[in-house]
Scaffold this active site. Structure first.
Site, PDB file in Angstrom:
ATOM      1  N   ASP A 111      25.263  63.549   4.913  1.00  0.00           N
ATOM      2  CA  ASP A 111      24.126  62.952   3.646  1.00  0.00           C
ATOM      3  C   ASP A 111      23.267  63.910   3.583  1.00  0.00           C
ATOM      4  O   ASP A 111      22.284  64.266   5.110  1.00  0.00           O
ATOM      5  CB  ASP A 111      23.734  61.985   4.371  1.00  0.00           C
ATOM      6  N   ASP A 220      22.000  63.475  -2.039  1.00  0.00           N
ATOM      7  CA  ASP A 220      21.130  62.581  -2.729  1.00  0.00           C
ATOM      8  C   ASP A 220      19.943  62.977  -3.855  1.00  0.00           C
ATOM      9  O   ASP A 220      19.402  64.307  -3.605  1.00  0.00           O
ATOM     10  CB  ASP A 220      19.772  62.621  -1.228  1.00  0.00           C
ATOM     11  N   GLU A 281      24.975  62.874  -5.820  1.00  0.00           N
ATOM     12  CA  GLU A 281      24.327  61.529  -6.203  1.00  0.00           C
ATOM     13  C   GLU A 281      23.907  61.564  -7.297  1.00  0.00           C
ATOM     14  O   GLU A 281      22.693  62.582  -7.664  1.00  0.00           O
ATOM     15  CB  GLU A 281      23.786  60.808  -5.387  1.00  0.00           C
ATOM     16  N   HIS A 355      25.580  51.832  -0.106  1.00  0.00           N
ATOM     17  CA  HIS A 355      24.672  51.100  -0.230  1.00  0.00           C
ATOM     18  C   HIS A 355      23.291  50.839  -0.642  1.00  0.00           C
ATOM     19  O   HIS A 355      23.014  49.851  -0.224  1.00  0.00           O
ATOM     20  CB  HIS A 355      23.701  52.523   1.470  1.00  0.00           C
ATOM     21  N   ASP A 356      23.099  50.978  -2.021  1.00  0.00           N
ATOM     22  CA  ASP A 356      22.441  51.079  -2.940  1.00  0.00           C
ATOM     23  C   ASP A 356      22.724  50.155  -3.529  1.00  0.00           C
ATOM     24  O   ASP A 356      22.530  49.613  -4.739  1.00  0.00           O
ATOM     25  CB  ASP A 356      22.294  52.475  -3.472  1.00  0.00           C
TER      26      ASP A 356
HETATM   27  O1  TEU Z   1      19.441  56.575  -4.710  1.00  0.00           O
HETATM   28  C1  TEU Z   1      19.322  57.136  -5.199  1.00  0.00           C
HETATM   29  C2  TEU Z   1      19.002  56.427  -7.015  1.00  0.00           C
HETATM   30  O2  TEU Z   1      18.816  56.459  -8.261  1.00  0.00           O
HETATM   31  C3  TEU Z   1      19.493  54.506  -6.787  1.00  0.00           C
HETATM   32  O3  TEU Z   1      21.123  54.419  -6.209  1.00  0.00           O
HETATM   33  C4  TEU Z   1      18.533  54.081  -6.327  1.00  0.00           C
HETATM   34  O4  TEU Z   1      19.045  53.503  -4.555  1.00  0.00           O
HETATM   35  C5  TEU Z   1      17.714  53.053  -6.587  1.00  0.00           C
HETATM   36  O5  TEU Z   1      17.722  54.105  -8.382  1.00  0.00           O
HETATM   37  C6  TEU Z   1      16.843  51.741  -6.782  1.00  0.00           C
HETATM   38  O6  TEU Z   1      16.741  51.588  -8.268  1.00  0.00           O
HETATM   39  C7  TEU Z   1      19.666  57.629  -3.257  1.00  0.00           C
HETATM   40  C8  TEU Z   1      19.726  56.859  -2.291  1.00  0.00           C
HETATM   41  O7  TEU Z   1      21.325  56.462  -2.379  1.00  0.00           O
HETATM   42  C9  TEU Z   1      18.740  55.976  -1.748  1.00  0.00           C
HETATM   43  O8  TEU Z   1      19.441  54.483  -0.981  1.00  0.00           O
HETATM   44  C10 TEU Z   1      17.075  56.044  -1.103  1.00  0.00           C
HETATM   45  O9  TEU Z   1      16.369  54.912  -1.463  1.00  0.00           O
HETATM   46  C11 TEU Z   1      17.413  57.183  -2.609  1.00  0.00           C
HETATM   47  O10 TEU Z   1      18.246  58.196  -3.226  1.00  0.00           O
HETATM   48  C12 TEU Z   1      15.998  57.959  -1.915  1.00  0.00           C
HETATM   49  O11 TEU Z   1      16.507  59.297  -1.474  1.00  0.00           O
END
Ligand code: TEU
Length: 598
Positions: A111, A220, A281, A355-356
């Protein structure tokens, strides 16, 4: 459809197209003896479960970040890209993991979190040390716009923080008397990609991991690396009259002006020299041309991205909101991207959990005791029969649910949830708890349920896990589902295993095949045909009832089913289903049929 699918490179076989990627949330996957922080998962824990993953049908393992980190955002705040957080283990543990994966013909995808670093990264410490630091330009520093009467500095613009919408995206640094941009949390300062030195430093990190044996990267928020110069104020969409001071500013940092230039540079400097899997992402972008610039066969950027349209189906301007949605909308989104990639020669990922996001059965289907299992099988059937590279999220294969609604809010550990809950109190948001129950990222972050012992086999019974185990682990666990024996039924895990095997056996159909939505007008049933990319023109039909009531749906004229080979309600073939005309589907039933070919 005027598709040139069978001649364009969509159908060209590549290992990274047919691989099944399994996402691991390292803190919650598996602890191991001697763990530095008891109650946390470790790299050795991951290695100990490789046989499990292999037997499920996984090819690539992607752990969320395991780098050295103060864990302000669970590792998405990296303090050293070339070292491992002691709570997860050591670089030697990663080498061992890579070697053990290799033995099983599997691979490791890292990641890569390079839109921002941790505020404890050496780069940032140096950058903030003074305005004349040689690394000052590595981050986005700006003077205060002014000062309040009491001396409080005013941020340069109105951008809101992403993981705490009630706060500014700018953080004041007392020492050097300037603000730095921190889109996610103050502990995650954004790197300034305008600096060539920053880009070189990122390429160096990438080479470090590829040379060590990683097969590629999940990147990310990679579409946020180019910010609109001048940092213009965002449009006001959250009413100040309701207490909102900061505004979501996606427009000014999502797919910004130099994104593609930076991605090309990344490709020519690093990626083109290795045979990698890359998945970017990319939240907040649905524009077809923009996406194809990244994932088109000739784009020379990334292999694929995560498109957010499905996981954003139930939100307004910010994620922690609840917007009503329909099955028809979801079908439309999925079919749209299936078609775009085939017709325009791109490539996509297939995923509905990570995970989000909350658990998929709780969100898109029915996680009640009555329908949890068929719902899990339904979503598995859908994903394993769609074109693209398939991503499975830890626990999805056993149908893990969202956290129970009667848990105290203190059980939720995610910074986004904590900040949101503060906002709920301050702004008196009425449905705040409901939003948390439906949307918190914590739902996907509870310990993996391995067995029916206390702590679900995640960590020893004498130890308290970092996050509470969901109460249903006695029935919802991997061991019970692997060992399940029945003449008439497959457990969700067994279903996933079979579905992954089928997908691979018929990859010309399910990975590379043509796609045709044959349910456009149906309110609740999603049905599509997949046709082989080979000369056989083998044709399969998938029909999915996304509702808790019986539904009938009509096979298209001229399509006749030779055999309904699978139903989410039975182990063997589905008996008694019509092979042409109207087909009856039970609540949350999914059907897979092989069609007669003429
Ligand atoms: O996530 C980025 C992201 O924009 C979303 O999925 C986020 O969880 C959401 O906008 C929140 O409302 C990535 C990672 O997957 C996440 O776990 C991190 O917190 C984020 O970037 C920052 O690195």
């Amino acid at each position: 459809m005027t598709s040139n699918w069978s001649t364009n490179s969509f159908t060209t076989p590549k290992w990274w197209k047919e691989s099944v990627v399994y996402q691991i949330y390292p803190s919650s996957f598996q602890s191991s003896p001697g763990a530095t922080v008891p109650g946390w998962g470790t790299i050795k824990g991951i290695t100990s479960r490789l046989d499990y993953l292999k037997s499920l049908g996984v090819d690539v393992v992607w752990p969320s970040p395991i780098f050295k980190s103060p864990q302000a955002d669970m590792g998405y705040d990296v303090a050293d890209y070339k070292d491992i957080d002691p709570r997860y283990g050591t670089l030697a543990d990663v080498d061992e993991l890579i070697a053990e994966l290799k033995k099983r013909d599997m691979r490791l995808m890292m990641d890569l979190v390079v839109n921002h670093t941790s505020n404890e990264h050496a780069w940032f410490l140096e950058s903030k040390s003074s305005k004349s630091s040689p690394k000052r330009s590595w981050y986005h520093w700006q003077p205060a716009k002014g000062f309040e009467a009491d001396g409080t500095p005013i941020p340069p613009n109105n951008w809101a923080q992403i993981l705490g919408e009630a706060n500014s995206a700018w953080t004041w640094d007392e020492g050097s008397q300037e603000f730095y941009l921190s889109l996610f949390t103050p502990e995650q300062p954004d790197l300034n990609w305008e600096s060539e030195e920053v880009r070189e430093a990122v390429w160096d990190v990438m080479r470090f991991w590829l040379d060590r044996g990683a097969c590629g990267f999940r990147m990310d928020v990679i579409n946020m690396i180019s910010k609109v110069p001048g940092y213009p104020d965002a449009d006001v969409v959250l009413p100040p009259s309701e207490g909102h001071r900061w505004q979501p500013a996606w427009k000014y940092f999502v797919n910004g002006p130099r994104l593609h230039e930076f991605m090309h540079e990344m490709n020519s400097s690093v990626l083109s020299k290795y045979d990698t899997i890359t998945v970017g992402e990319m939240p907040g972008v649905s524009d077809e041309n923009e996406i194809l610039r990244t994932v088109g066969a000739e784009s020379k950027e990334l292999r694929m991205i995560f498109i957010f349209d499905v996981v954003d189906i139930d939100r307004y301007d910010v994620r922690m909101t609840l917007k009503p949605w329909t099955v028809k909308q979801m079908k439309g989104i999925i079919s749209r991207w299936q078609n775009v990639m085939i017709e325009k020669d791109g490539w996509n990922s297939v995923f509905i959990e990570n995970h989000d996001n909350p658990r998929s059965i709780s969100r898109y289907a029915d996680d009640s005791d009555q329908y949890r299992e068929t719902s899990t099988r339904l979503l598995a059937l859908m994903q394993t029969t769609l074109g693209g590279t398939l991503f499975v999220y830890q626990g999805e294969e056993i149908g893990m649910r969202n956290c129970p609604k009667d848990w105290d809010v203190s059980e939720f550990k995610d910074i986004e949830t904590i900040n949101y809950w503060k906002k709920v109190q301050e702004l008196k948001i009425e449905n705040g708890r409901e939003v948390i129950d439906a949307k918190a990222r914590d739902h996907a972050r509870t310990p993996m349920q391995w067995d029916s012992t206390e702590n679900a086999g995640f960590c020893p019974t004498s130890i308290e896990p970092w996050m509470r185990v969901i109460d249903d682990y006695k029935t919802v666990n991997a061991t019970a589902q692997i060992e399940f024996q029945s003449e008439t039924e497959l457990s969700p895990w067994q279903w996933w295993q079979r579905a992954l095997k089928d997908r691979k056996e018929h990859k010309d159909v399910f990975v590379y095949g043509n796609f045709e939505d044959v349910s456009a007008d149906h309110e609740k049933v999603y049905a599509y045909l997949r046709t082989s990319s080979k000369d056989t023109k083998e044709k399969w039909v998938v029909a999915l009832n996304f509702s808790g009531t019986e539904q009938s749906w009509a096979l298209p004229e001229g399509v006749e089913v030779a055999s309904w080979v699978a139903s989410t309600y039975s182990k063997g073939k589905a008996e008694g289903k019509a092979v042409s005309g109207t087909v009856a589907l039970k609540p949350w039933e999914g059907l897979l049929g092989k069609c007669k070919t003429v």
